[in-house]
Each structure stands twice: as structure tokens, then as C-alpha cells.
Design an enzyme around this catalytic site. Structure first.
Site, PDB file in Angstrom:
ATOM      1  N   ASN A  33       4.370  17.644  10.887  1.00  0.00           N
ATOM      2  CA  ASN A  33       3.680  18.848  11.348  1.00  0.00           C
ATOM      3  C   ASN A  33       2.195  18.696  11.053  1.00  0.00           C
ATOM      4  OD1 ASN A  33       4.243  21.699  12.391  1.00  0.00           O
ATOM      5  ND2 ASN A  33       2.858  22.093  10.672  1.00  0.00           N
ATOM      6  N   ARG A  34       1.348  19.176  11.975  1.00  0.00           N
ATOM      7  CA  ARG A  34      -0.108  19.042  11.792  1.00  0.00           C
ATOM      8  C   ARG A  34      -0.536  19.561  10.422  1.00  0.00           C
ATOM      9  NH1 ARG A  34      -3.970  22.536  15.630  1.00  0.00           N
ATOM     10  NH2 ARG A  34      -2.734  24.162  14.621  1.00  0.00           N
ATOM     11  N   VAL A  74       5.463  21.820  20.001  1.00  0.00           N
ATOM     12  CA  VAL A  74       4.244  22.537  19.618  1.00  0.00           C
ATOM     13  C   VAL A  74       3.898  23.532  20.729  1.00  0.00           C
ATOM     14  CG1 VAL A  74       3.413  20.593  18.252  1.00  0.00           C
ATOM     15  CG2 VAL A  74       2.669  20.813  20.631  1.00  0.00           C
ATOM     16  N   ALA A  76       2.835  25.280  23.888  1.00  0.00           N
ATOM     17  CA  ALA A  76       2.674  24.686  25.228  1.00  0.00           C
ATOM     18  C   ALA A  76       1.200  24.702  25.636  1.00  0.00           C
ATOM     19  CB  ALA A  76       3.515  25.471  26.227  1.00  0.00           C
ATOM     20  N   ASN A 102       8.031  25.192  26.287  1.00  0.00           N
ATOM     21  CA  ASN A 102       8.015  25.894  27.577  1.00  0.00           C
ATOM     22  C   ASN A 102       6.785  25.476  28.382  1.00  0.00           C
ATOM     23  OD1 ASN A 102      10.344  27.374  27.637  1.00  0.00           O
ATOM     24  ND2 ASN A 102       9.449  29.138  26.591  1.00  0.00           N
ATOM     25  N   SER A 128      16.718  26.380  25.848  1.00  0.00           N
ATOM     26  CA  SER A 128      16.831  27.840  25.799  1.00  0.00           C
ATOM     27  C   SER A 128      17.793  28.274  24.709  1.00  0.00           C
ATOM     28  CB  SER A 128      17.315  28.398  27.133  1.00  0.00           C
ATOM     29  OG  SER A 128      17.549  29.785  26.979  1.00  0.00           O
ATOM     30  N   GLY A 129      17.505  29.420  24.132  1.00  0.00           N
ATOM     31  CA  GLY A 129      18.402  29.969  23.115  1.00  0.00           C
ATOM     32  C   GLY A 129      17.662  30.524  21.925  1.00  0.00           C
ATOM     33  N   LYS A 183      14.191  25.282  33.574  1.00  0.00           N
ATOM     34  CA  LYS A 183      14.011  26.199  32.439  1.00  0.00           C
ATOM     35  C   LYS A 183      13.119  27.381  32.852  1.00  0.00           C
ATOM     36  CE  LYS A 183      13.997  27.984  28.324  1.00  0.00           C
ATOM     37  NZ  LYS A 183      12.774  28.432  27.805  1.00  0.00           N
ATOM     38  N   HIS A 186      15.206  29.703  34.845  1.00  0.00           N
ATOM     39  CA  HIS A 186      16.089  30.375  33.870  1.00  0.00           C
ATOM     40  C   HIS A 186      15.357  31.590  33.285  1.00  0.00           C
ATOM     41  CE1 HIS A 186      16.948  31.144  29.621  1.00  0.00           C
ATOM     42  NE2 HIS A 186      18.197  30.760  29.824  1.00  0.00           N
ATOM     43  N   ASN A 187      14.123  31.381  32.853  1.00  0.00           N
ATOM     44  CA  ASN A 187      13.363  32.483  32.242  1.00  0.00           C
ATOM     45  C   ASN A 187      13.052  33.577  33.267  1.00  0.00           C
ATOM     46  OD1 ASN A 187      13.413  30.701  30.108  1.00  0.00           O
ATOM     47  ND2 ASN A 187      11.321  31.114  29.494  1.00  0.00           N
ATOM     48  N   GLU A 190      16.055  35.565  33.515  1.00  0.00           N
ATOM     49  CA  GLU A 190      16.111  36.363  32.265  1.00  0.00           C
ATOM     50  C   GLU A 190      15.266  37.640  32.417  1.00  0.00           C
ATOM     51  OE1 GLU A 190      15.257  33.930  28.696  1.00  0.00           O
ATOM     52  OE2 GLU A 190      13.872  35.525  28.132  1.00  0.00           O
ATOM     53  N   LYS A 259       3.900  36.964  30.466  1.00  0.00           N
ATOM     54  CA  LYS A 259       3.032  35.784  30.603  1.00  0.00           C
ATOM     55  C   LYS A 259       3.955  34.589  30.774  1.00  0.00           C
ATOM     56  CE  LYS A 259       2.474  35.498  25.595  1.00  0.00           C
ATOM     57  NZ  LYS A 259       3.366  34.470  25.136  1.00  0.00           N
ATOM     58  N   ARG A 445      -0.257  41.289  65.070  1.00  0.00           N
ATOM     59  CA  ARG A 445      -1.139  40.145  64.767  1.00  0.00           C
ATOM     60  C   ARG A 445      -1.749  39.573  66.047  1.00  0.00           C
ATOM     61  NH1 ARG A 445       1.453  35.701  62.776  1.00  0.00           N
ATOM     62  NH2 ARG A 445      -0.381  34.931  61.690  1.00  0.00           N
TER      63      ARG A 445
HETATM   64  P1  NBP Z   1       4.511  27.760  18.672  1.00  0.00           P
HETATM   65  O1  NBP Z   1       4.458  27.817  20.143  1.00  0.00           O
HETATM   66  O2  NBP Z   1       4.162  28.959  17.891  1.00  0.00           O
HETATM   67  O3  NBP Z   1       3.583  26.536  18.174  1.00  0.00           O
HETATM   68  C1  NBP Z   1       3.353  26.309  16.802  1.00  0.00           C
HETATM   69  C2  NBP Z   1       3.431  24.828  16.489  1.00  0.00           C
HETATM   70  O4  NBP Z   1       2.459  24.096  17.269  1.00  0.00           O
HETATM   71  C3  NBP Z   1       3.072  24.536  15.024  1.00  0.00           C
HETATM   72  O5  NBP Z   1       3.888  23.499  14.563  1.00  0.00           O
HETATM   73  C4  NBP Z   1       1.614  24.112  15.118  1.00  0.00           C
HETATM   74  O6  NBP Z   1       1.194  23.321  14.047  1.00  0.00           O
HETATM   75  C5  NBP Z   1       1.665  23.305  16.374  1.00  0.00           C
HETATM   76  N1  NBP Z   1       0.348  23.007  16.961  1.00  0.00           N
HETATM   77  C6  NBP Z   1      -0.551  23.809  17.559  1.00  0.00           C
HETATM   78 BR1  NBP Z   1      -0.380  25.626  17.733  1.00  0.00          BR
HETATM   79  N2  NBP Z   1      -1.627  23.178  17.991  1.00  0.00           N
HETATM   80  C7  NBP Z   1      -1.435  21.897  17.650  1.00  0.00           C
HETATM   81  C8  NBP Z   1      -2.213  20.735  17.816  1.00  0.00           C
HETATM   82  N3  NBP Z   1      -3.380  20.748  18.458  1.00  0.00           N
HETATM   83  N4  NBP Z   1      -1.723  19.567  17.313  1.00  0.00           N
HETATM   84  C9  NBP Z   1      -0.544  19.529  16.678  1.00  0.00           C
HETATM   85  N5  NBP Z   1       0.257  20.616  16.506  1.00  0.00           N
HETATM   86  C10 NBP Z   1      -0.188  21.782  16.984  1.00  0.00           C
HETATM   87  O7  NBP Z   1       5.963  27.246  18.189  1.00  0.00           O
HETATM   88  P2  NBP Z   1       7.421  27.751  18.649  1.00  0.00           P
HETATM   89  O8  NBP Z   1       7.507  29.232  18.745  1.00  0.00           O
HETATM   90  O9  NBP Z   1       8.361  27.020  17.767  1.00  0.00           O
HETATM   91  O10 NBP Z   1       7.554  27.173  20.123  1.00  0.00           O
HETATM   92  C11 NBP Z   1       7.442  25.796  20.422  1.00  0.00           C
HETATM   93  C12 NBP Z   1       7.647  25.618  21.920  1.00  0.00           C
HETATM   94  O11 NBP Z   1       8.966  26.055  22.261  1.00  0.00           O
HETATM   95  C13 NBP Z   1       6.684  26.451  22.773  1.00  0.00           C
HETATM   96  O12 NBP Z   1       6.409  25.739  23.949  1.00  0.00           O
HETATM   97  C14 NBP Z   1       7.499  27.671  23.102  1.00  0.00           C
HETATM   98  O13 NBP Z   1       7.074  28.316  24.287  1.00  0.00           O
HETATM   99  C15 NBP Z   1       8.897  27.069  23.270  1.00  0.00           C
HETATM  100  N6  NBP Z   1      10.011  27.990  23.072  1.00  0.00           N
HETATM  101  C16 NBP Z   1       9.972  28.912  22.096  1.00  0.00           C
HETATM  102  C17 NBP Z   1      11.063  29.770  21.929  1.00  0.00           C
HETATM  103  C18 NBP Z   1      11.070  30.780  20.809  1.00  0.00           C
HETATM  104  O14 NBP Z   1      12.028  31.553  20.755  1.00  0.00           O
HETATM  105  N7  NBP Z   1      10.058  30.797  19.952  1.00  0.00           N
HETATM  106  C19 NBP Z   1      12.177  29.657  22.759  1.00  0.00           C
HETATM  107  C20 NBP Z   1      12.210  28.677  23.727  1.00  0.00           C
HETATM  108  C21 NBP Z   1      11.109  27.845  23.873  1.00  0.00           C
HETATM  109  P3  NBP Z   1       0.508  23.993  12.743  1.00  0.00           P
HETATM  110  O15 NBP Z   1       1.636  24.414  11.873  1.00  0.00           O
HETATM  111  O16 NBP Z   1      -0.311  22.905  12.171  1.00  0.00           O
HETATM  112  O17 NBP Z   1      -0.310  25.170  13.247  1.00  0.00           O
END
Ligand code: NBP
Length: 468
Positions: A33-34, A74, A76, A102, A128-129, A183, A186-187, A190, A259, A445
Site C-alpha cells: 500500500n502506498r 486503488v 479509479a 470500477n 461486485s459485492g 461491471k 451491472h451498476n 443496480e 457519479k 423535420r
Molecule cells: P478507494 O477507491 O477509496 O481508494 C483508496 C486506495 O487507493 C488506498 O489504498 C490508497 O492508498 C490508494 N491510492 C490512491 Br487514493 N491514490 C494512489 C496513488 N496515486 N498511488 C497508489 N495508491 C493510491 O478504495 P476502495 O473503496 O477499496 O475501492 C477500490 C476500487 O474498487 C475503486 O475503483 C472502487 O470504485 C472499486 N469498488 C469499490 C467498492 C466498495 O464497496 N468500496 C465496490 C466495488 C468496487 P493510500 O492508503 O496510500 O491513500
């Protein structure tokens, strides 16, 4: 641990849970993780012989067996590009970078092409989930090359949810952006199903004065029948939960954000030129909800009529159940048509029967109706037919149409907006009407812009001097 079988970058909600799922299924997993602190805390809590962390990206990459499988979870957008750019000097030909976020499928196509040139496989993979699915079994929609599917399929199958027959909720969707596209749709579905549930709640509340507890009973009953689905299941606790003596649902502000994927799905329908009314209307419904102050102000000038209906509550509930069932079928019909069109235009060869199967478990729109769709697709013997052309679907929708029309009439008479349910019905009516009034549009038209028109009685393109 040397030679981890898979690496995962990004330990927010999704990544943290997916890495636990992968390692719990016996795959040696290394995470990065960053922000290092997040990784060390995570490993302190969940680390074991199958789940370790690395502080540097170099060590992380080096600890993965070749060909490397590196999952990115991370935020999107730019963050995905940033991570890929950091990985490029560290990975080697034949390695796989898998984006499970996503992501917009157009970004996935761009990244696939860029990385292909370097001999690296890039896989856009829909997951998804939510949090719970990521940990215990999501629905997994991988795109990318067939070779990468072969390399990854054992792991995807092990960590995915089960479908209704116990099979894994994953399948190779198609190359390039196919996984993220499916996906995204799917959304979109949803969005539409949630909006329909919200409209049902609104009608029961405003037309029949039902309390949250009473509406929960109705939804519980729906969930015990053919509307059985994750969204109806969770609607019950959402209605029942209290904060002190008040139901939380009654104090939640009626503004919903929109969004990302719902909006993208609607834009895709417009760009590709296909009807997607329920999904698009559900996005607009959220947009309308955000204008709370305006609505409150204008409500005083537009009083709503009293409902003058002899329909009893029980009759209404039965009509509603039929409308919701047909409404859900309409949503799926719209979503699948969009996938089919994109698949044809992009050359993805997406198997719609498989899509309906892998949505049966793990994902937010999992629903009993998907088993019906899978069976109907299979029984048709055709490759990805139009749902509305299949006899079983026609029978199911036709059986509900009278009830659906009644529900829409009642909601319109009561001045209750039901954009998803109404547009779902409009979609069915418009798609199954032999002669639409587009002839009138063509006449207008041609009058003002000499746009020409075609005729039903002869070939060619015609223009009329209408003012003569
Ligand atoms: P987030 O979308 O909240 O992203 C946070 C993560 O991204 C952290 O690990 C953060 O690292 C990392 N990050 C960022 Br922000 N900028 C970065 C960079 N420049 N370099 C490296 N790492 C970076 O996380 P999430 O809610 O777990 O979702 C992840 C993906 O899954 C997204 O695309 C989301 O749309 C999708 N998704 C989410 C859900 C849900 O229920 N949450 C469901 C389905 C799909 P850090 O800790 O160093 O800040």
C-alpha cells in the site's frame, strides 16, 4: 515468504478484503500500500503464512512468482495510471497487471493497448459485492486476453461466490474492456432496481399511509417469492432500523448522489444509440433528488392530489409485486441489450447467459430472476438472443402488464413520481409497438430543415415542399 502466487496493491476496503479472501483460499499473497502504515497495521491484524506485506514496491514485485499476477485496487482514475507507471520498470514480459476497481472501460482499453506493446498482459476486471463480497465471495468479471484467463481462472473460481447451482460466479467476459463494461452495466441495473424499490416504498407510504415496519413486512413477503434478491433482503433492515424511537429511514435526507458507473451506463446508451430508459431515468431521479431546497420551495405551489382509488391495500400489494417483477425484467432486458450492442461493436463476444449466471451470487444485483434468465437464455439455443424475443420472457412480462399499467396509473393520479417503473413500462411499450409516431417527427423535420424522409410505399429518400 518467497514466490507469492499473487500480489495486491491498495489496502482500502476492497483490497483489504479481497487479499484476505485470496489468502484464505490458500493462495500465497503479498500486499503493498502506498501509505506503509496502513499495510503494517493490516498485516499485524490479518497477516499469516499465506498473507504478508512489503514496504517497497520493488520488494513486493520481486517476491511474486513469474508470470506475476498483480492486482490493483486503488481509486479509479489517475491513481491506477500512477501505479501502472511505477510497476512498468519493475515487471517483465508475460506478467499480468489486473485492475479490479470500477474503471471506465475506455481507460482499460487504452491501458491494455499500452501494456500489450510492452508484452505485459493488462486485465480490466469488474468485481461486485462491496466489502462483504470481496471477503466472502464476489462476482468477478475479468476481461483481458484468453491466456491471462487461463493463468488466473483457478484463483478467480476459488474466491468467487457460488451461483444458484453451486458454480463459481466468474467467467472470462471478453478481451479489452469487456470486464469493466459488464461491471458498469451491472451498476446501471443496480441503480434502476434500487430506484424501483424506492418508488414502491414511496407509493406504499404516501398512498396507503404505511409505516416503515409495515412496508418492511411487504418487502419481506416480496423477498420470499420471485422478487427474492439481495436488494429486497437488505431493504427490510433498512426500513426496520431505529435510532432511539425514530426509524432511521424517516430521518435520512432524501438526496442521493450519483457519479461514476450509473452515469457512464446512461452515457454509453446515448453514445451507442440504444434505449436504456429505466437506467437513465434512475440516474436523473438521483439528480432530481439533489435539488432538495428547490423541491421544498416548489412543493407549496404544486399540491399533490388526494388518491381517489378503490384499490385495497392488499390488491395494491399484489399489483405492485407484478409490476416490480416485470420492471426488473425490463431493466435486465435493457442492460443486456446494451452489453450485446457493445460486444458486437467492440468484437468482445460476451456470452449473456454466462453474464446472467455470474450475477447470481456475490454481487449487489443478485436475484432469483437471474436464474430464470440464465435458464431462458440456455433453452433458447441461440447465442445471446434479445430477451424480449424469448417466449418465456414474453409470457412473464405479458402476465404482469395489466398490473403494471394499473400501478403507473395510480401513481400518476396521486402525483407520485415513479420514473424507473414508468420508463420500464414505456421501454416495453415502445420496443413492441409496430408503428410509432416517428413519421410525424420526420414530417416536421423535413418541413423546417429539409431533412428528408423515407416512405413505407416506395424506396428512396424524399423531400416535400410543405408550404405550397
Ligand atoms: P478507494 O477507491 O477509496 O481508494 C483508496 C486506495 O487507493 C488506498 O489504498 C490508497 O492508498 C490508494 N491510492 C490512491 Br487514493 N491514490 C494512489 C496513488 N496515486 N498511488 C497508489 N495508491 C493510491 O478504495 P476502495 O473503496 O477499496 O475501492 C477500490 C476500487 O474498487 C475503486 O475503483 C472502487 O470504485 C472499486 N469498488 C469499490 C467498492 C466498495 O464497496 N468500496 C465496490 C466495488 C468496487 P493510500 O492508503 O496510500 O491513500
Amino acid at each position: 515468504m518467497e514466490n507469492a502466487e499473487v500480489g495486491l496493491i491498495g489496502l482500502a476496503v476492497m483490497g483489504a478484503n479481497l487479499a484476505r479472501n485470496i489468502s484464505n483460499n490458500g493462495f500465497k499473497t503479498v500486499v503493498y500500500n502506498r501509505t506503509t502504515e496502513k499495510m503494517t497495521q493490516y498485516i499485524e491484524e490479518f497477516g499469516n503464512e499465506n498473507l504478508i506485506g512489503k514496504e517497497s514496491l520493488e520488494d513486493f514485485v520481486q517476491s511474486i512468482a513469474r508470470p506475476r499476477k498483480i492486482i490493483i485496487l486503488v481509486k479509479a482514475g489517475d491513481a491506477v495510471d500512477a501505479v501502472i507507471n511505477q510497476l512498468i520498470p519493475l515487471v517483465e514480459k508475460g506478467d499480468m497487471i489486473i485492475d479490479c476497481g470500477n474503471t471506465n472501460y475506455r481507460d482499460t482499453i487504452r491501458r491494455t493497448n499500452d501494456l500489450n506493446e510492452k508484452g505485459i498482459h493488462f486485465i480490466g476486471c469488474g468485481v461486485s459485492g462491496g466489502e462483504e463480497g470481496a471477503l466472502n465471495g464476489p462476482s468477478i468479471m475479468p476481461g483481458g486476453s484468453p491466456e491471462s484467463w487461463e493463468e488466473m481462472k483457478e484463483m478467480w473460481k476459488a474466491i468467487a461466490a457460488d451461483d444458484f447451482l453451486g458454480g463459481p460466479c466468474t467467467a472470462h467476459i471478453g478481451e479489452g474492456g469487456a470486464g469493466h463494461y459488464v461491471k458498469m452495466v451491472h451498476n446501471g441495473i443496480e441503480y434502476a432496481v434500487m430506484q424501483m424499490i424506492a418508488e414502491a416504498y414511496d407509493m406504499l407510504k404516501k398512498m396507503y399511509g404505511q409505516t416503515p415496519d409495515e412496508i418492511a413486512k411487504v418487502f419481506k413477503r416480496f423477498n420470499e417469492g420471485r422478487l427474492n434478491s439481495f436488494l429486497f433482503e437488505i431493504a427490510v433492515p433498512v426500513l426496520l432500523k431505529k435510532d432511539g424511537s425514530a426509524h432511521i429511514i424517516d430521518v435520512i435526507l432524501d438526496k442521493a448522489g450519483q457519479k461514476g458507473t450509473g452515469k457512464w451506463t446512461a452515457i454509453e446508451a446515448l453514445d451507442r444509440g440504444i434505449g436504456l430508459s429505466s437506467i437513465s431515468e434512475s440516474v436523473f431521479a438521483r439528480v432530481n433528488s439533489s435539488y432538495k431546497e428547490d423541491r421544498v420551495h416548489l412543493a407549496r405551489s404544486f399540491p399533490k392530489p388526494e388518491l381517489q382509488s378503490e384499490t385495497t391495500l392488499e390488491e395494491f400489494i399484489q399489483l405492485l409485486e407484478q409490476s416490480l417483477y416485470a420492471g426488473m425484467l425490463s431493466c435486465y432486458a435493457q442492460g443486456f441489450e446494451l452489453i450485446k450492442l457493445a460486444s458486437t461493436e467492440e468484437g468482445w463476444k460476451v456470452n449473456l447467459s454466462e453474464v446472467s449466471r455470474i450475477w447470481q451470487g456475490g454481487c449487489i444485483i443478485r436475484a432469483e430472476v437471474l436464474q430464470f434468465l440464465t435458464d431462458t437464455y440456455k433453452a433458447s439455443g441461440k447465442e445471446s438472443p434479445k430477451l424480449l424475443e424469448l417466449k418465456e420472457i414474453q409470457k412473464a412480462i405479458n402476465g404482469s402488464l395489466p398490473a403494471w399499467r394499473d400501478i403507473i396509473c395510480l401513481s400518476v393520479q396521486a402525483g407520485i413520481p415513479t420514473p424507473a417503473l414508468t420508463s420500464g413500462l414505456q421501454y416495453i411499450d415502445a420496443s413492441t409497438t409496430e408503428r410509432l409516431p416517428a413519421n410525424m417527427i420526420q414530417g416536421l423535420r423535413d418541413y423546417f430543415g429539409a431533412h428528408t424522409y423515407e416512405r413505407t410505399d416506395k424506396e428512396g429518400s424524399f423531400h416535400t415542399d410543405w408550404s405550397e
